[in-house]
Write an enzyme that holds these catalytic residues in place. Structure first.
Site, PDB file in Angstrom:
ATOM      1  N   ASP A 169       0.782  -1.255   0.216  1.00 24.98           N
ATOM      2  CA  ASP A 169       0.490  -0.388   0.030  1.00 24.98           C
ATOM      3  C   ASP A 169       0.792   1.294  -0.015  1.00 24.98           C
ATOM      4  O   ASP A 169       2.175   1.252   0.719  1.00 24.98           O
ATOM      5  CB  ASP A 169      -1.023   0.002   0.877  1.00 24.98           C
ATOM      6  CG  ASP A 169       0.112  -0.572   2.403  1.00 24.98           C
ATOM      7  OD1 ASP A 169       0.724  -1.074   2.460  1.00 24.98           O
ATOM      8  OD2 ASP A 169      -1.303  -0.049   3.885  1.00 24.98           O
TER       9      ASP A 169
ATOM     10  N   HIS B  37       8.466   8.398   3.950  1.00 20.50           N
ATOM     11  CA  HIS B  37       6.751   9.310   4.584  1.00 20.50           C
ATOM     12  C   HIS B  37       7.469  10.228   4.261  1.00 20.50           C
ATOM     13  O   HIS B  37       6.412  11.190   4.589  1.00 20.50           O
ATOM     14  CB  HIS B  37       6.558   9.075   5.502  1.00 20.50           C
ATOM     15  CG  HIS B  37       6.046   8.012   5.771  1.00 20.50           C
ATOM     16  ND1 HIS B  37       5.080   7.755   6.869  1.00 20.50           N
ATOM     17  CD2 HIS B  37       6.096   6.621   5.891  1.00 20.50           C
ATOM     18  CE1 HIS B  37       5.029   6.542   7.202  1.00 20.50           C
ATOM     19  NE2 HIS B  37       5.952   5.359   6.451  1.00 20.50           N
TER      20      HIS B  37
ATOM     21  N   ARG C 219      19.036  -7.035  13.399  1.00 10.15           N
ATOM     22  CA  ARG C 219      19.226  -6.868  14.707  1.00 10.15           C
ATOM     23  C   ARG C 219      18.411  -8.001  15.077  1.00 10.15           C
ATOM     24  O   ARG C 219      17.396  -7.912  14.518  1.00 10.15           O
ATOM     25  CB  ARG C 219      17.944  -5.673  14.925  1.00 10.15           C
ATOM     26  CG  ARG C 219      18.594  -5.437  16.162  1.00 10.15           C
ATOM     27  CD  ARG C 219      17.801  -4.900  17.007  1.00 10.15           C
ATOM     28  NE  ARG C 219      17.602  -3.957  17.632  1.00 10.15           N
ATOM     29  CZ  ARG C 219      17.938  -4.281  19.590  1.00 10.15           C
ATOM     30  NH1 ARG C 219      19.512  -3.554  18.400  1.00 10.15           N
ATOM     31  NH2 ARG C 219      17.228  -4.165  20.202  1.00 10.15           N
TER      32      ARG C 219
ATOM     33  N   GLU D 167      -1.022  -2.198   5.238  1.00  5.63           N
ATOM     34  CA  GLU D 167      -0.291  -2.399   5.808  1.00  5.63           C
ATOM     35  C   GLU D 167      -0.004  -0.978   7.348  1.00  5.63           C
ATOM     36  O   GLU D 167       0.764  -0.815   7.959  1.00  5.63           O
ATOM     37  CB  GLU D 167       1.620  -2.590   5.702  1.00  5.63           C
ATOM     38  CG  GLU D 167       2.482  -2.795   6.922  1.00  5.63           C
ATOM     39  CD  GLU D 167       2.927  -1.188   7.985  1.00  5.63           C
ATOM     40  OE1 GLU D 167       3.628  -1.365   8.618  1.00  5.63           O
ATOM     41  OE2 GLU D 167       2.838  -0.942   6.840  1.00  5.63           O
ATOM     42  N   GLU D 168      -0.087   0.313   5.903  1.00  3.86           N
ATOM     43  CA  GLU D 168      -0.041   1.695   6.514  1.00  3.86           C
ATOM     44  C   GLU D 168      -1.063   2.013   8.248  1.00  3.86           C
ATOM     45  O   GLU D 168      -1.049   2.813   8.828  1.00  3.86           O
ATOM     46  CB  GLU D 168       0.034   3.101   5.539  1.00  3.86           C
ATOM     47  CG  GLU D 168       1.223   2.429   4.375  1.00  3.86           C
ATOM     48  CD  GLU D 168       2.273   3.442   5.368  1.00  3.86           C
ATOM     49  OE1 GLU D 168       2.271   3.956   6.633  1.00  3.86           O
ATOM     50  OE2 GLU D 168       3.737   2.876   4.791  1.00  3.86           O
TER      51      GLU D 168
HETATM   52 NI    NI Z   1       6.337   1.217   5.269  1.00  7.50          NI
END
Ligand code: NI
Length: 401
Positions: A88, A373, A186, A146-147
């Site tokens: 998305d 973003h 990580r 997802e957002e």
């Molecule tokens: Ni993302």
């Protein structure tokens, strides 16, 4: 597969990706020019399903909204690994001056999900070309929404982790702060949990010249906001990172009327599970205390939205070993700190061992430095090839392990 055969497969993967570079760039630009908001990924999903089918990969459409699942079955029986990409875009106006900029006003792939999708398509095609040697299955999960952190949950509800059941899952995320050609990984905590709060303050309206006859919801709210910001500095352990942010505040009708109603919304981010559980009480105590002292009434709600991504040690180790083999030891960076951002990939890693790693997409020499973003976000497209090769190689190695 012995070491010699593995070497041959890695070479085959490398060759396949080299030959596919133009195609990968085309895929990425096609998706980049036609971004779709969370929950509306209809055309992106159709584009993905078409490519998978054209490459003889079994496809399931409409899994948890516009989710697409590809299944590649190797010639030999074995385990299943899932690879996941989100697809998305964001409600941001694309301000890049390039011919592949977004064609949709106010919508843009500013979080690199076009890259994630392209890499996964590339990995599917690449692995399809070595399926004769695969021992087990690979599940390609193209996730919507997802957002707004609902996509993973709806795909899981609709059985994405069943039939075949994957025993591990891997995803990547673009990271412009890392130079293209590098990868960050990580073990353990990788992203923060992100939760939502809503506070409603009800007072008593009246004339702005006679405040003693009113209960000023605007003033009470400002006291609450101020005090909420002291929770992190005075009520929680400084060694346990957390963020409380109030993002919206709405109230009042005119400059000379004391407002009787204010609504505020915000987010709470934590890494520690116990602290996450304490947060609703810590916050409500502040809201309740101030409302009580000022004669106001309040409503408070707290929703646990998205947990932390916790990378499984073994899967993370597999990622870093494979990355060393694909890009070299010196290009694999062990990240010291988790991020306070969130990722609903967490819902997958709650169910099965998994790892989310960071794909370097930045290139300061070419002016590619914008953060995620941001309205001029872009990537060095070399990262498409690194990501594709690495994802494919991770799958081969997991199935052999
Ligand atoms: Ni993302």
């Amino acid at each position: 597969m012995d070491e010699l055969n593995k070497k041959i497969v890695l070479e085959e993967i490398n060759n396949k990706v080299s030959k596919m570079k133009d195609r990968l760039v085309k895929f990425r630009r096609e998706i980049h020019m036609n971004p779709e908001l969370s929950g509306n990924e209809k055309d992106t999903a159709a584009f993905i399903a078409g490519i998978l089918e054209a490459n003889d990969i079994e496809v399931k459409r409409g899994v948890g909204g516009h989710g697409v699942v590809g299944i590649l079955r190797g010639r030999l029986e074995g385990k299943t690994i899932a690879l996941r990409a989100d697809m998305d875009a964001l409600p941001i106006q694309d301000k890049k001056d390039v011919d592949y900029a977004s064609k949709v006003p106010g919508v843009m792939h500013a979080c690199g999900h076009d890259v994630h999708t392209t890499v996964l398509l590339g990995a599917a095609i690449t692995l399809g070309s070595v399926r004769e040697r695969l021992k087990g299955s690979v599940k390609f999960i193209f996730q919507p929404a997802e957002e707004i952190t609902t996509g993973a949950e709806s795909m899981i509800k609709e059985g994405v982790l069943e039939d075949p059941v994957p025993s591990a899952i891997v995803a990547l995320h673009c990271f412009p702060e890392l130079q293209v050609g590098t990868v960050g990984h990580r073990p353990g905590m990788m992203t923060a949990a992100a939760d939502r709060i809503k506070i409603v303050v009800n007072g008593r309206s009246g004339h702005a010249s006679r405040p003693h006859q009113t209960v000023d919801a605007v003033l009470v709210s400002s006291m609450m906001i101020n005090a909420l910001h002291h929770i992190v500095s005075r009520r929680t352990d400084p060694l346990q990172p957390s963020v409380i942010s109030i993002g919206t505040i709405k109230g009042g009708t005119a400059e000379n009327i004391v407002a009787d109603h204010v609504e505020m919304e915000g987010t709470v981010r934590t890494l520690d599970l116990k602290l996450r559980e304490r947060m609703p009480t810590l916050i409500e105590d502040v809201v309740k205390g101030i409302a009580g002292a000022m004669g106001a009434k309040y409503k408070f709600s707290y929703s646990f939205d998205c947990p932390s991504v916790s990378n499984d040690k073994e899967v993370d180790n597999l990622v870093s070993q494979c990355a060393s083999q694909v890009i070299g030891d010196d290009k694999v960076i062990l990240l010291n700190e988790p991020m306070m951002g969130s990722e609903d990939f967490a819902l997958f890693t709650e169910k099965i061992p998994g790892a989310l790693f960071r794909l370097g997409t930045g290139n300061a020499d070419n002016g590619i430095t914008s953060s995620l973003h941001n309205s001029s976000f872009d990537v060095d497209e070399e990262s498409l090839f690194v990501g594709t090769e690495l994802m494919a190689w991770i799958a081969v190695n997991y199935l052999e392990s």
